[in-house]
Design an enzyme around this catalytic site. Sequence first.
Site, PDB file in Angstrom:
ATOM      1  N   SER A 268       0.849  -1.193   0.000  1.00  0.00           N
ATOM      2  CA  SER A 268       0.000   0.000   0.000  1.00  0.00           C
ATOM      3  C   SER A 268       0.883   1.241   0.000  1.00  0.00           C
ATOM      4  CB  SER A 268      -0.958  -0.034   1.189  1.00  0.00           C
ATOM      5  OG  SER A 268      -1.865   1.051   1.150  1.00  0.00           O
ATOM      6  N   SER A1788       7.899 -56.142  90.237  1.00  0.00           N
ATOM      7  CA  SER A1788       6.987 -56.844  91.132  1.00  0.00           C
ATOM      8  C   SER A1788       6.009 -57.706  90.338  1.00  0.00           C
ATOM      9  CB  SER A1788       6.247 -55.816  92.002  1.00  0.00           C
ATOM     10  OG  SER A1788       5.413 -56.450  92.933  1.00  0.00           O
TER      11      SER A1788
END
Length: 2026
Positions: A268, A1788
Site C-alpha cells: 500500500s 513386682s
Amino acid sequence: MASTPSSGSYDLAIVTPTEDHSLRSFSLSQGNVQQTFLVSTQDGAFLDQQKASFLQSYSKDQSILGLVFEFLQFLLDEACPPAPLGAFLGAIESQCVRDANIHDLIVSEPEAKNIIRTYYRAHAVAGLNPRPAPSGLFSTVNIEAHRILMAFGGQGSTNLVCVDELADLYSLYQPLLEPLIASVAPALASLSREPSTLQHYLGREIDLYSWLTIPESRPDRAFTATAAVSFPIIGLLDMAHYYVLGKLLDSDSPKRLRSALQGLTGHSQGIIVAAAVAQADTWASFLAQAQWAIRLLFWMGYECHTAAPASPLSSAAIRDSIEHGEGSPSWLLSVRGLRSPALDALITDCNRRLPESEHLSIGLINTERNIVVAGSPRSLRGLCLRLREIEADDGQDQSRVPFRQRKPVVHHTFLPVSAPFHSSHLRAAADRVKERFPDASSPQVGDLLTAVYHTRTGQDMREMFSPSNNLIHSLVEAVACETVDWPATLQVSRSKPPSHIVLLSSSRLSDLVSEIVDGRGVRIIAGTVLAPTDPAVLGGKAELLTTKPSQAPTPWAELFKARLVAGPDGRPILETRLSQLLQAPPIITAGMTPTTVHWDFVAAVMQAGYHVELAGGGYFDAAGMTTAIEKLAAHVPPGRGITCNLIYASPHSIAFQIPLIRSMIQRGIPIDGLTIGAGVPSQDVVNEWIQTLGIKHLSLKPGSIAAIYEVIEIAKKHPTFPIILQWTGGRGGGHHSCEDFHEPLLQTYRDIRRCSNLYLVVGSGFGQADQMHPYITGEWSLSFGRPVMPCDGILIGSRMMVAREAHTSPQAKELILAAAGVADSEWEQSFKKPTGGVLTVQSEMGQPIHKLATRGVRLWHEMDKTIFSLPRDKRVAALNARKAEIIRRLSADFAKPWFGYNAAGDAVDLEDMTYTEVIARLIRLVYVSHQHRWIDPSYRQLVLDFTYRTLERVSNADYATDKLDLSQPEQFVEQVQQLCPAATTRRLHPDDVRFFLTICKQRGRKPVNFIPALDEDFEYWFKKDSLWQSEDVDSIIDQDADRVCILQGPVAVQYSRRADQSAREILDEIHHGLANHFEEGPSQSDRPSLAISEMVSARVTVTESNTHRIIRPTSESLPSVEDWQAFLASQVTGSVRSAIMAEEVLRGSQRQANPLRRVLEPRTGQSIQIPLDGRDLRLVEDAKNRPLVHIKPSGDQEVAVDFYYYDFVETPGNLRFTYKFDSKSLSLVENLDGRDDRVKLFYAHLWLGRADLSYHRLSEVFEGEEITLSSDLHRHLHNALRHTVPDATASATTNTLPLEAAIIAAWKPLMEPLFVAELQGDLLRLVHLSNSIRYTPGAAPLEVNDVVATKSQVRAVTIKETGKTISVEAQIFRSKTLVATVTSEFFIKGSFSDYETTFSHQDEAAIELKVQSAIDEALLRDREWFLLDDPTQSLIDKTLVFRLHTVTRWKDQSTFTSLKTTGSIYTKHWNGTEQKVGTVASEVVECHGNPVIDFLQRKGTVVQEKVPLKHPGLIDNGSRTIRLPLDNALYSSVSKDYNPIHTSSVFARFADLPGTITHGMYTAAVSRAVTECLAADGETGRLRSFSASFVGMVLPGDQLTVRIRHEAMCHGRMVLSVAAYREGTDEKVLQGEAEVEQRTSAYLFTGQGSQAQNMGMQLYDSSAVARSVWDEVDRRLLDQYGWSILNVVRANPKQITIHFRGARGRRIRDNYLAMRTETRMPDGSTRLEPILRDLTAKSESYTFFDSRGLLYATQFAQPAILLMEKAAFEDMKANGLIQEGAAFAGHSLGEYGVLASLVDFLPFEMMMSVVFYRGLVMQFTMERDSNGHTGFSMVAVSPKRVGKYFDEAMLRIVVDLIHRQSGKLLEIVNFNVEAEQYVCAGHVRNIYILSGILDLLSRSATGPQLVASLRSASDPAITDVAKEIAVYLEKAPQLNNPTELKRGRATIPLQGIDVPFHSSHLRSGVSVYRRFLEERIQAENVQVDRLVGKFIPNVMGKPFAIDRSYLEEAAAVTGSSVLRELALAA
C-alpha cells in the site's frame, strides 16, 4: 569474555586492579562470571570510584552483559566526562562487542532495548561513531546468490500505535535518527497548520518532537490512526528504520545498502517510501527525498481522509458489528477464508443493490485467501451481513458435511483506516494530490536508481512507465485507486525470485509475506524486530547486521525432492525421505480390514520389497494376533520390520494390542512401526508409546485439518522421533472423512514441513504411476497457485484387493474390476448415489465408509436414510411398518439374510419357529455344506449351545450332551429329533427367544451372519462384522457376491483392471512407472564422498605418515556424526567401508542399529588410524597411544572387529566379533558361531581372572576362596562413598563393614555360575536386576579382619519373553557359621527357547491353616500330597503350619515340565511352639500351576512377618540429594566389577548406552549409606538387610534424590522403602528395601499400684488384637469366677456380688472353694482352708467389696494389670514392634507380665487364674479389722530428697531402727533407682513414723549432724535418731488405715495397697503358692531359651541364666533350697 569461578553468589565483585605501565584492569562480575577491561590507570581510578557508588543500587538479577551496560548507563546518568566514558566504551567494543555488532549480542537479552539505547547514546556523548556493522548479508552479496527484496509497510492494524512505535524507535537510536527527524519535523508542523488543514487538526497539529519525547502530548489513538496522521507517521517510521539500518552499515553513504538490493517495494503506502529510498545515493539526498515523501504522504493522508464518502451508520449497527467481532465499521474490510472469485461474486451481488457511489471493490489481494474490500462503511457492513448468511458459525462442526457442501469458514474484520484506499472512491482526492505535485517539481520514474516493484502488477516501475513520467502521480494512483496484488508484488513467480525479503514495517507484514513465499526458498527478515520469537522461521534485525551469512532456506521442491538410486540388484529405486526411513520404495500398502489382516498377504508384499501395514482391526484377541505376527515375522526378509495398523476408536482392541506389541518387541519380534487410524491419540498416550514400545516410527491418520495440527503438535513434542502423517481425505476406500483431498494439504503443508521429523504420505484415489507422480514431485500444488509441494510417499489400498495373494473372493474381484470409478471432482456424489460403482454408507461405528454399490450396499444405503437416521425409540415402529418388505429385501439382497423361516419356507418370527427349525436354519446359514466347513468355530458352538438349551427345555430325560455328534451337520437335526421328538413341534418359549438372541451377541463369538429380529438392536444385527464376506463369498447364499460389502474407493477403483497380478507385480508396475519419470541419478554406492580438504577445513585434522593416516576431530567443534562417518567411510575400502556405512546389524532374526557407527562417533582424546591402502581401521586412545578397536577384513566379504580393554587386568582383555555385509538388506550380518562363548571368555578374564569357562553344572554348588576382610577394603569402601555421602562417616570410625562388603566377599562365587557352559546367553546383554543382602538373625555384622568363606548356588533360571533371568544365592560363613546371605538377580536380554535348562528353587512362605471342622480335615486328608506321621490323630481345632520348598522346571513360558513341592507339617501350640506331625510330597508334570500352594493359599493364611504401618511416612526429612562421582574407576576397583561399560566409553557406546554407566551396586551402596544416615543415625551395624532393584540407568555425575519411607515393622525392625530418583526428571532408578534394627531395647512391665480406671480401654477400642485378648479373658473369668474384668476396669465398682444359683453358679462356687491356702494352727501345725473363709458349699452368693473400688483390691488389681500388659504386648507384637533379643523385666507383679508375654509357659487364661489366686491369697490371708483394714501398706522413699548426706545405707539403718523399736513390720522391699527410689512395706504406723523421721532429717538444721552421728555410731540404737524414733512411737496415733498416710518430703504412700508385698510377712504363703504353681506349670512348656540372657528377675537384677554360678547366687539371695539343689546339679 573472561570467566573466573565463584561461589555462585550474585553480588557484584570488586576485583583488585593489576597495574601494567599505563594500563590497568577494571572488572565487573555477576554470579560466577567476570568481565575484565583494560583501561588507562587514570580512567581506571575514575571508574573504580563510580563503581563504588554503582554498587549501592545496581540490579543483581541480570546477565553480565546487562550489568556492563547498566554501569555504562550509570556513567551517562552521572554525567561522566567524555574521556573516561569513551575509554570504557572502547573497552566494551574491544572486549565484549569485538568483531560483531551490538545487535548480535542482545538477541536473547531481556534488556535488549535498554542496551541499544545506552550503547548509541554513549557513543554520542563520547563523541564517537559506532563502527559499521560487518554485515554478512550485505557485504558479500552476490546478485545471483543473494537476491534481496526490501519491502515497506502501509496502513493496517498498527495505525493505532504508529506514533508510539516511532517514539520507541527514536528513543533507541536518537543520535542516529536526529538528522532525519530534524529534517521532516518542521515540514509536518507547517503542513498541519496550513489554513486548508488547520481546521482538521484543530490543536492536534503534528509537533513531532513533542510527540516523540512527551507521551502526554500525543493526541488520542483514534485521531492518530486516521490517514491524516498515520500516513505521514507510518511513512516516517519506515524511512527511520531504513535510515538506522543504512547508518549502521555505513555511516557515510546509503549506497552500500541500496546497491545490495535486487529491488524495493511497499505494501500500500509503503511503495512511496520505496520510491523515495530508491532515489537516494547520499545521506543528504536521502534527507531530501524524505522531505518530499513525507509531504506526499501528508497530503495523501489528509485528502483521502477528508474525501472519504460519508456513510452514516446507526449506533445499533455499529454495536452489532462490534458484538459480532467485526470491529467498528470503517472503509476497508479484511476478508479471510474466501478466494477472489467467490468474493468477487458476492461483491457483484451486493453492488447490484447499491448506487455506484457506494459500490464495493477489491482493494488489496494480500494472499490467495486474505483479501481487503474497499467501500463505504455502510456498504461494507452490508457485505458483512451477507457473509454472515453464507459462512459457518464460529466453532461449527462440519466434519460430517461433504467438503463441497460446507459453509465457508470466513473471518472478516474492519481495519482501523479512515479512507477506502485502492478504490475509485478516492479518484477526486488523488487528483487533488497530483495537483499539489506538478511535473516540474516532482521526481520522474527515471530517477529511480533501483527497481521499485509496482503493487498492482509487480513490474519494475522503470519498465512499466516512461522515464519521464511523474513518479509521484504514479505512486498516488497506486495507493489511492489501484488494487494491490501482493503476491505479484513480491516477485515469487519470477524466474529468479528473491532469496531474501527484508521487511521494514511495523505492521505484521511478515505473516502475509510468509504465507506467500513459504516453500519457495525465500528467507524473510523482519528488520524492525530485535528478537524474533522463532528465528528459524523469521529473521530479525541482528541477522542484517551480523557477520554470519544469512542462508536462504532450501525450497520445498529441492528439500523434499525424490531421486533415483541404484538398488542392491542394480535397478533404480525411487528414494525419498520416507524410503530412507522404511528402507523400501515410498509406496505403502495401507492397513485394510480385511485385506491386510492376513499375515501371508502382508508377507507377500514385504517379500516384494515394499512396506505394508498388518491390519490389527481384524484381530479380536491377543492369541490370534500373536500367532499372525509370529508367522509373519518368520516370513519377512532379513532386516525388514513389521508395522501394525490399529484402530484407535476401538478401546477394547487397543487395550490388548498395545501391551501385546510391547511384549513382542521386547521378545525381539521385528515390529518397527505402529499406525493409528480412526483418531489421533493424546500427547500423553503417544509419549508413553514412544518411550516404552520400542518402535522406530509412528504413523498417524488425521481426518481433518484440526487433527493434522494435533499430529504436528505430537511431532513437535518428539522432534527426533519419526512421525508419518498419512493423509487420505474423504475419497479413500473404506472408512473415510468428508474432507477434500487437497484443501487441507494446502492449508497445513507449511506447518507440516516445519517439523523435520514429520513424513507426509498421501493416499486415496491412487492406483497408477502417472497419477501418483505429481504428488511425489510436488507439482500437484501448482494448479492451486502454490509452490511445489512434494510428498514423501504414497499410500495405496483399493487396488491391492485384486492382487493374486489377496484373500478377496474371485466373485468380489470381478465386481471390483467391473466398477468404473470417477474423477476426483465427482467422488462426493457417492454420499447420495452410486458413483463410479461406489456408494457411501454409515458404518457400524457411525462413520462414512466407501463400498462397492452392490445390491446389499444399496439396501444398506436405503436403511441409513429410512431407518437408521431415525431416533432409536422410533426405529422398531418404522421396521414393523415395512416388515414384510424389509424381510424380503434382506433375504433377496443382503449378505445377512432374515433368519426366521419355518420348514415350509415361510418367513416367520423367531418365536414362531420350532426348536428343530431353529437348529436347521442355523446349520443352513453358518455351515458351508458344499465345502464341508463351518464359517467360524464359534458358530459350531452356537449350534451346540442352542441344542443343549433345546434338550433342557423340551426333553424330560437326561442326555449325555457329549454324545451329540456335529461331525455331519446335515444329519444333526435328525439326531435331535430322535433324542427329543417334541422339539419338532414345540415352538420356542419366550425365554428361549431371548436366550437365542443373547448367545448370538455373546462376547468372544463371531457376530452372526443373519438378522434374527427386527428389534431395537437391528442396526447391530445389520451392520456388525460386515466385511469378511468379501473374502468368503462361498459362504453367502447362492454364492452371490452382489449381496456383500466390498471396500473400494470411488476414485481408486478405476485403476483395478486385472485380477491376475501378484502384489509384487502391481507394486513394481507402479514403482517402475514412477522411476521412469525421473532422470537417473547417481547410485547409492557412487554418491560423492566429502573431500578430505573440505573436512580438514571444517572440523577434522588429518596427519599422514609413510604408512598411516591419523584422523582426529578438532577439539573446538566436533563434526556431525553423519559427516564424520561419511568421511571415515571415504578413507577405507571393501568390507571395512561396508561395516562403517551399514545402518543395521542382523543377529539371527534380530535387528539392531549398527553398533560400530556408535563406537566410531567423533570424540576428543581418540583418533582414527587408517593405513594408506585403507584396508583396516583402528580407534586409538591418544593419551596412552593404545588401540581400543580394530576393524579389519577377514575372509570373503567379512570383517573382524577386535575390542580391547586394559583397566584392572594384567593382560588386556580382547573381544572379537565378525560380520558379513548383506547387499540386499544393506545390513551387517553377524557371525554367531562361538560368539557367546567368546564373550563369556572375555568376562571370565575380567571378573574371575581366568581364560576358560566353568566346568560346573548349574545345579552344583560353587565354592569360593577363604578371604580376610581387610582394613584396606574398609578404607576403600569408605573412600568410594565419602564424596557422595559426606556424612556417612560413622562406619569409618568402627571396624564394622557396610553391608555391600558381603557382595565383594562373595563376588566370584556369585559370578561363576554365569560362565557355566549350559547357560546360554550373550553376557554383553547382561544387566544386573537386583541385589539382596541379609544378615542371619542373631549374627554380628561383618568386621575388619573377619575371615570368611563363601559358597553359592543358582536358585533359578527362568525365561521370559524378553530374556532370561538368573538368580544366584551366596552364603557367607564366618567360623563355619552362616553370617549373611547375598542374592543377586541377573537378566540376559534376548529370545531363548532352552527351557530344558530352566528351574527354580523357591522357599515358600509359611502358611497357617486352621482345621475348624471335620470337613476341613477330610479335605486335607483327601490330598495325595498330605502325609501324616500318625494318620490316626485328629486335626480338628488344630492349627497346622506348612513350611515348604518348591522346585520347578519349565516346558515353556506357561507350562511346567515338573513341579515338586516338599516340606514339613507342624501343629502350632497355644504358646507358639511347633511340633512336626507330617510331610508334604508332591510332584506333578505338564502343569500350569502349583496344586499344593494354590490349595493352601485358598484355605489358609500366608504368615506375614512384616506388618505394614497404617500410616507410612517419611524418615527424618525423608530424602537426601546427592551427586554421583564423575568417574566409576574407583568403585570398579573396590567392587571387583570390572565390566567395561562402567569405565570404557567404547564398550558403553557399543552397548548402546548414553555413556559409561554407574554401577548399580554403587547406587545401592549410596542409597544404603543415606538410609543409615537418616534411619540408623549412621550406625552401620543396625542395618540388618538391604535389597535393591535397579530400575533405571544412572550415569556418572547424575544428581539423585534418595527417599526413605517407613512402611512396616518386622520383629522390632523398621522396614523401610528406599527409592532413588534422578533429579530433574524424577525418574526412579532404584527401588529397595531395608530393615533397620532399633537401638537395643528393654521392655518393662509395671506392677501393682499402676492400675487406673479405664486403663487399656483406648487400645481396646482401636486394636482388634488387644480387644480379642481382653474379650477372651473376660469370657473365661466370667465363666469360671462369675465376674467381668472389663466391668472392673471400666466402672471400678466398690462391690460385686456373685450368685451361685443354677448349675453354672454351683460350678463357679466350686471353683472358689477349690482355691485354698495353708493356715498355721496354734499348735504349730498347718492345714488347708478355703481362701474365702466365709464361703461355704451352701453359700448362695458372695460379695467382694472395697471402699476404694475393686480395681484397687489386690485380687482384682493384679489380673487387671496383667491383662492390660498382655493385651498391649500382643498388639505391639502383632504390629511387628517387639525387638528380637531385647531385654525384659517386670516390676513386682510386672514379672508375671514378662513371663506371660515372653515365655507363655501357661495358657494365658490359666495365668490369669493364677494371678487371681495370688491376689486372693495376698488379700484374704491378711488379718483385717471390722473395716477391712489390714494395718499394712507400702511407701516409696527417695533418700536423695532427704539431702546429700542421706543415702541407701542410712535408709537401711533408719528402717531397721523403726522395725526393732516398734516390734512391727517395716522392710525395704524394692530397690528401684539407686539413691533415688526405694519402696518400703510395713505396718501403717511404722510407715507414718518413717515419713516423719525423714521429714525431720531433711528439714531440721541439725539433720546433717543427726545423720552423721548415725553413720558413725557403733550402735544406732543409742543415737539421737533412735531417740527421735522413740518420741514418734509415743506420739504416733494408732493408725490402721493407709488412707490416713500423707505425702512427706521424701516419701509417697502407695495408695490402694494394703498388703506388704515382697516382705517377710508373706513368706508363710510361699510353699502353698509354690505347690499351686507346680500343679499348673509343666516343665516342657517352659521355653528356657526365651529367658536366658533376656529376662531380668527382680531378685537378681541381671539377665537370667541357668549356669551353676547364677543358680548359686540366686539361691544365696533367696535362701531357696530348691535353687540350691538345682545349682548342685548344674
